[in-house]
Write a protein that holds these residues in place. Structure first.
Motif, mmCIF file in Angstrom:
data_model
loop_
_atom_site.group_PDB
_atom_site.id
_atom_site.type_symbol
_atom_site.label_atom_id
_atom_site.label_comp_id
_atom_site.label_asym_id
_atom_site.label_seq_id
_atom_site.Cartn_x
_atom_site.Cartn_y
_atom_site.Cartn_z
ATOM 1 N N ALA A 30 0.822 -1.207 0.000
ATOM 2 C CA ALA A 30 0.000 0.000 0.000
ATOM 3 C C ALA A 30 0.860 1.263 0.000
ATOM 4 O O ALA A 30 0.596 2.210 -0.754
ATOM 5 N N ARG A 31 1.897 1.283 0.828
ATOM 6 C CA ARG A 31 2.759 2.459 0.890
ATOM 7 C C ARG A 31 3.583 2.621 -0.386
ATOM 8 O O ARG A 31 3.879 3.747 -0.808
ATOM 9 N N SER A 32 3.956 1.503 -1.000
ATOM 10 C CA SER A 32 4.695 1.581 -2.261
ATOM 11 C C SER A 32 3.811 2.130 -3.371
ATOM 12 O O SER A 32 4.263 2.905 -4.228
ATOM 13 N N LEU A 33 2.541 1.727 -3.363
ATOM 14 C CA LEU A 33 1.594 2.262 -4.345
ATOM 15 C C LEU A 33 1.357 3.750 -4.121
ATOM 16 O O LEU A 33 1.191 4.522 -5.066
ATOM 17 N N GLN A 34 1.356 4.136 -2.869
ATOM 18 C CA GLN A 34 1.015 5.507 -2.507
ATOM 19 C C GLN A 34 2.167 6.477 -2.719
ATOM 20 O O GLN A 34 1.985 7.574 -3.262
ATOM 21 N N GLY A 40 7.802 2.331 0.463
ATOM 22 C CA GLY A 40 7.870 0.901 0.766
ATOM 23 C C GLY A 40 9.066 0.555 1.620
ATOM 24 O O GLY A 40 8.988 -0.280 2.525
ATOM 25 N N VAL A 41 10.198 1.211 1.343
ATOM 26 C CA VAL A 41 11.405 0.977 2.144
ATOM 27 C C VAL A 41 11.189 1.456 3.578
ATOM 28 O O VAL A 41 11.559 0.772 4.539
ATOM 29 N N ALA A 42 10.592 2.644 3.738
ATOM 30 C CA ALA A 42 10.305 3.156 5.086
ATOM 31 C C ALA A 42 9.379 2.208 5.835
ATOM 32 O O ALA A 42 9.575 1.927 7.028
ATOM 33 N N ALA A 43 8.359 1.690 5.157
ATOM 34 C CA ALA A 43 7.431 0.744 5.774
ATOM 35 C C ALA A 43 8.149 -0.543 6.174
ATOM 36 O O ALA A 43 7.923 -1.103 7.257
ATOM 37 N N THR A 44 9.047 -1.021 5.305
ATOM 38 C CA THR A 44 9.796 -2.251 5.570
ATOM 39 C C THR A 44 10.622 -2.132 6.840
ATOM 40 O O THR A 44 10.580 -3.014 7.712
ATOM 41 N N PHE A 45 11.364 -1.041 6.974
ATOM 42 C CA PHE A 45 12.223 -0.888 8.154
ATOM 43 C C PHE A 45 11.400 -0.600 9.413
ATOM 44 O O PHE A 45 11.813 -0.973 10.516
ATOM 45 N N GLY A 46 10.257 0.020 9.247
ATOM 46 C CA GLY A 46 9.385 0.211 10.405
ATOM 47 C C GLY A 46 8.868 -1.114 10.929
ATOM 48 O O GLY A 46 8.932 -1.401 12.136
ATOM 49 N N ILE A 47 8.366 -1.937 10.026
ATOM 50 C CA ILE A 47 7.861 -3.262 10.401
ATOM 51 C C ILE A 47 8.960 -4.101 11.047
ATOM 52 O O ILE A 47 8.749 -4.768 12.070
ATOM 53 N N SER A 48 10.151 -4.079 10.452
ATOM 54 C CA SER A 48 11.266 -4.881 10.960
ATOM 55 C C SER A 48 11.694 -4.410 12.347
ATOM 56 O O SER A 48 12.043 -5.225 13.209
#
Length: 212
Positions: A30-34, A40-48
């Motif tokens: 969703a973040r990559s689409l947005q 998407g990278v920011a979301a990935t590191f947040g989740i991790s």
């Protein structure tokens, strides 16, 4: 090393879990689409980051549990095997929900910092993530290992690292193929079912190993 056993089984099952289309993958998509691949990278590191909080918290809890009772550790492993079977059955019966996650994230534009912290807090505040790590990681730690907490951390960091690599790839591919993402719901459902079957197998196999 560190009393870890059946690392190949851990690696395969962890890889399958990481590539499963679940809430974390949906959030990155969703973040990559947005906002493109950077979102998407920011979301990935947040989740991790959120996952690592649970890994280290679980290691501390495991140490406290071992200090209280060795039998309690064995009980946790049995309950964990049962939980893996439960996860598998849930996935076998699940229906795709990524579109709902996508639409929620797309309606809430945010900066990269906000994307990171939303991903981190979503995982940190999700008790299911903590429950999963407590159920999954001890299955691959030998009962007589003198370094159970360190083994737990090593497995957890390996799991999270693999997840980072996968989600980074998802963010890049999503940003480049945004127009095709919404056509994949049926495929997602079958992937969930296949991986769910694998988790039922892993849970049963681990329970059988413990019974020997």
């Amino acid at each position: 090393m560190l009393g870890i056993h059946d690392f190949w089984l851990f690696f395969v099952s962890a890889l399958l879990l990481n590539i499963t289309p679940g809430p974390d993958t949906a959030y990155v998509v969703a973040r990559s689409l947005q906002t493109g691949w950077r979102g998407g990278v920011a979301a990935t590191f947040g989740i991790s980051t959120g996952c690592l909080v649970h890994v280290f918290g679980g290691a501390l809890g495991l140490s406290a549990l071992l200090a209280a009772s060795a039998m309690a550790f064995t009980v946790v492993k049995w309950l964990g095997a049962a939980y893996l079977v439960y996860i598998g059955i849930t996935m076998l019966l699940s229906r795709p929900s990524a579109a709902k996650e996508d639409s929620r994230a797309e309606r809430a534009p945010a900066s990269f910092g906000a994307v990171f912290w939303q991903g981190a807090l979503t995982d940190v505040l999700n008790p299911k993530v903590a429950l999963f790590f407590l159920a999954f990681l001890p299955q691959f730690v030998m009962a007589d290992s003198p370094h159970k907490a360190l083994a737990f951390i090593a497995l957890g960091v390996t799991f999270v690292f693999n997840g980072v690599i996968w989600l980074l790839g998802v963010s890049i591919v999503t940003a480049r193929t945004a127009g095709r993402i919404r056509q994949a719901q049926r495929a997602v459902q079958w992937v969930n079912r296949a991986i769910g079957g694998c988790f039922v197998y892993f849970g049963v196999r681990i329970a059988m190993l413990q019974a020997r």
